[in-house]
Design a protein around this motif. Structure first.
Motif, PDB file in Angstrom:
ATOM      1  N   PHE A  35       0.825  -1.205   0.000  1.00 20.50           N
ATOM      2  CA  PHE A  35       0.000   0.000   0.000  1.00 20.50           C
ATOM      3  C   PHE A  35       0.862   1.261   0.000  1.00 20.50           C
ATOM      4  N   PHE A  36       1.998   1.203   0.655  1.00 20.42           N
ATOM      5  CA  PHE A  36       2.810   2.391   0.900  1.00 20.42           C
ATOM      6  C   PHE A  36       3.875   2.633  -0.161  1.00 20.42           C
ATOM      7  N   PHE A  37       4.133   1.644  -0.984  1.00 22.33           N
ATOM      8  CA  PHE A  37       5.085   1.769  -2.082  1.00 22.33           C
ATOM      9  C   PHE A  37       4.434   1.234  -3.361  1.00 22.33           C
ATOM     10  N   PRO A  38       3.374   1.918  -3.829  1.00 21.31           N
ATOM     11  CA  PRO A  38       2.656   1.443  -5.015  1.00 21.31           C
ATOM     12  C   PRO A  38       3.457   1.660  -6.293  1.00 21.31           C
ATOM     13  N   GLU A  39       3.055   0.974  -7.311  1.00 21.99           N
ATOM     14  CA  GLU A  39       3.660   1.159  -8.631  1.00 21.99           C
ATOM     15  C   GLU A  39       3.420   2.601  -9.091  1.00 21.99           C
ATOM     16  N   PRO A  40       4.325   3.165  -9.875  1.00 22.86           N
ATOM     17  CA  PRO A  40       4.128   4.530 -10.373  1.00 22.86           C
ATOM     18  C   PRO A  40       2.770   4.684 -11.054  1.00 22.86           C
ATOM     19  N   GLY A  41       2.095   5.764 -10.721  1.00 27.40           N
ATOM     20  CA  GLY A  41       0.788   6.043 -11.295  1.00 27.40           C
ATOM     21  C   GLY A  41      -0.364   5.393 -10.553  1.00 27.40           C
ATOM     22  N   SER A  42      -0.081   4.529  -9.582  1.00 26.74           N
ATOM     23  CA  SER A  42      -1.128   3.875  -8.804  1.00 26.74           C
ATOM     24  C   SER A  42      -1.622   4.808  -7.700  1.00 26.74           C
ATOM     25  N   SER A  43      -2.783   4.497  -7.194  1.00 25.63           N
ATOM     26  CA  SER A  43      -3.389   5.306  -6.141  1.00 25.63           C
ATOM     27  C   SER A  43      -2.690   5.107  -4.802  1.00 25.63           C
ATOM     28  N   CYS A  84       6.482   9.182  11.882  1.00 29.75           N
ATOM     29  CA  CYS A  84       6.797   8.621  10.565  1.00 29.75           C
ATOM     30  C   CYS A  84       7.179   9.735   9.589  1.00 29.75           C
ATOM     31  N   LEU A  85       6.391  10.793   9.568  1.00 27.86           N
ATOM     32  CA  LEU A  85       6.679  11.908   8.671  1.00 27.86           C
ATOM     33  C   LEU A  85       8.004  12.563   9.041  1.00 27.86           C
ATOM     34  N   GLU A  86       8.235  12.756  10.322  1.00 30.75           N
ATOM     35  CA  GLU A  86       9.497  13.345  10.774  1.00 30.75           C
ATOM     36  C   GLU A  86      10.685  12.485  10.338  1.00 30.75           C
ATOM     37  N   TYR A  87      10.549  11.171  10.476  1.00 34.05           N
ATOM     38  CA  TYR A  87      11.605  10.245  10.053  1.00 34.05           C
ATOM     39  C   TYR A  87      11.865  10.387   8.547  1.00 34.05           C
ATOM     40  N   ALA A  88      10.794  10.411   7.768  1.00 30.13           N
ATOM     41  CA  ALA A  88      10.938  10.518   6.309  1.00 30.13           C
ATOM     42  C   ALA A  88      11.632  11.809   5.905  1.00 30.13           C
ATOM     43  N   LEU A  89      11.272  12.897   6.547  1.00 32.61           N
ATOM     44  CA  LEU A  89      11.889  14.188   6.218  1.00 32.61           C
ATOM     45  C   LEU A  89      13.340  14.230   6.664  1.00 32.61           C
ATOM     46  N   ASP A  90      13.614  13.716   7.853  1.00 27.13           N
ATOM     47  CA  ASP A  90      14.989  13.711   8.371  1.00 27.13           C
ATOM     48  C   ASP A  90      15.921  12.827   7.557  1.00 27.13           C
ATOM     49  N   ASN A  91      15.365  11.763   6.965  1.00 25.97           N
ATOM     50  CA  ASN A  91      16.176  10.790   6.235  1.00 25.97           C
ATOM     51  C   ASN A  91      16.023  10.887   4.725  1.00 25.97           C
ATOM     52  N   ASP A  92      15.391  11.950   4.265  1.00 25.44           N
ATOM     53  CA  ASP A  92      15.228  12.204   2.834  1.00 25.44           C
ATOM     54  C   ASP A  92      14.658  10.992   2.089  1.00 25.44           C
ATOM     55  N   ARG A  94      12.637   9.257  -0.397  1.00 22.98           N
ATOM     56  CA  ARG A  94      12.162   9.779  -1.675  1.00 22.98           C
ATOM     57  C   ARG A  94      11.060   8.947  -2.316  1.00 22.98           C
ATOM     58  N   PHE A  95      10.760   7.805  -1.753  1.00 20.27           N
ATOM     59  CA  PHE A  95       9.755   6.929  -2.353  1.00 20.27           C
ATOM     60  C   PHE A  95       8.721   6.521  -1.323  1.00 20.27           C
ATOM     61  N   GLY A  96       7.502   6.325  -1.785  1.00 21.83           N
ATOM     62  CA  GLY A  96       6.449   5.805  -0.925  1.00 21.83           C
ATOM     63  C   GLY A  96       5.706   6.867  -0.150  1.00 21.83           C
ATOM     64  N   LEU A 155       1.890  11.383   3.646  1.00 22.29           N
ATOM     65  CA  LEU A 155       2.209  12.223   2.490  1.00 22.29           C
ATOM     66  C   LEU A 155       2.954  11.435   1.421  1.00 22.29           C
ATOM     67  N   SER A 156       2.637  11.735   0.173  1.00 24.25           N
ATOM     68  CA  SER A 156       3.326  11.122  -0.959  1.00 24.25           C
ATOM     69  C   SER A 156       4.678  11.786  -1.158  1.00 24.25           C
ATOM     70  N   GLU A 157       5.446  11.253  -2.100  1.00 24.61           N
ATOM     71  CA  GLU A 157       6.753  11.830  -2.415  1.00 24.61           C
ATOM     72  C   GLU A 157       6.623  13.301  -2.794  1.00 24.61           C
ATOM     73  N   LYS A 158       5.678  13.605  -3.679  1.00 25.34           N
ATOM     74  CA  LYS A 158       5.491  14.976  -4.154  1.00 25.34           C
ATOM     75  C   LYS A 158       5.061  15.898  -3.024  1.00 25.34           C
ATOM     76  N   GLU A 159       4.187  15.414  -2.165  1.00 27.68           N
ATOM     77  CA  GLU A 159       3.724  16.242  -1.051  1.00 27.68           C
ATOM     78  C   GLU A 159       4.853  16.537  -0.055  1.00 27.68           C
ATOM     79  N   ARG A 160       5.698  15.553   0.204  1.00 26.58           N
ATOM     80  CA  ARG A 160       6.841  15.788   1.091  1.00 26.58           C
ATOM     81  C   ARG A 160       7.814  16.780   0.477  1.00 26.58           C
TER      82      ARG A 160
END
Length: 82
Positions: free
Chosen positions: A29-37, A54-62, A64-66, A71-76
């Motif tokens: 669910f968290f790492f869908p194929e490109p273009g998937s919902s 989770c969001l803090e971890y993603a931002l701190d560790n850059d 880039r996927f999932g 938040l999605s990659e683009k939203e982050r």
């Protein structure tokens, strides 16, 4: 701690991940194929008490996927550009 196969350091699993809802549902669910919902992932994140960690971890560790912290990659990326 080192892996026997690669001899590279293995990062410890952050404590919040043990309690996160994503740990109970699987990565698909968290790492869908490109273009998937990402709707299902965001729905799960919306109910998760570990969302902000989770969001803090993603931002701190850059991460880039999932979907991380709801938040999605683009939203982050947009969040970082502020």
């Amino acid at each position: 701690m080192y892996s026997n196969h690669t001899l590279r350091p293995v990062a410890p699993v952050p404590s919040w991940q043990d309690e996160a809802l994503c740990a109970q549902t699987g990565a698909d669910f968290f790492f869908p194929e490109p273009g998937s919902s990402v709707r299902e992932a965001k729905s799960i994140c919306g109910r998760c008490e570990m969302r902000s960690a989770c969001l803090e971890y993603a931002l701190d560790n850059d991460e880039r996927f999932g979907v991380w912290g709801g938040l999605s990659e683009k939203e982050r990326l947009q969040l970082c550009r502020g």
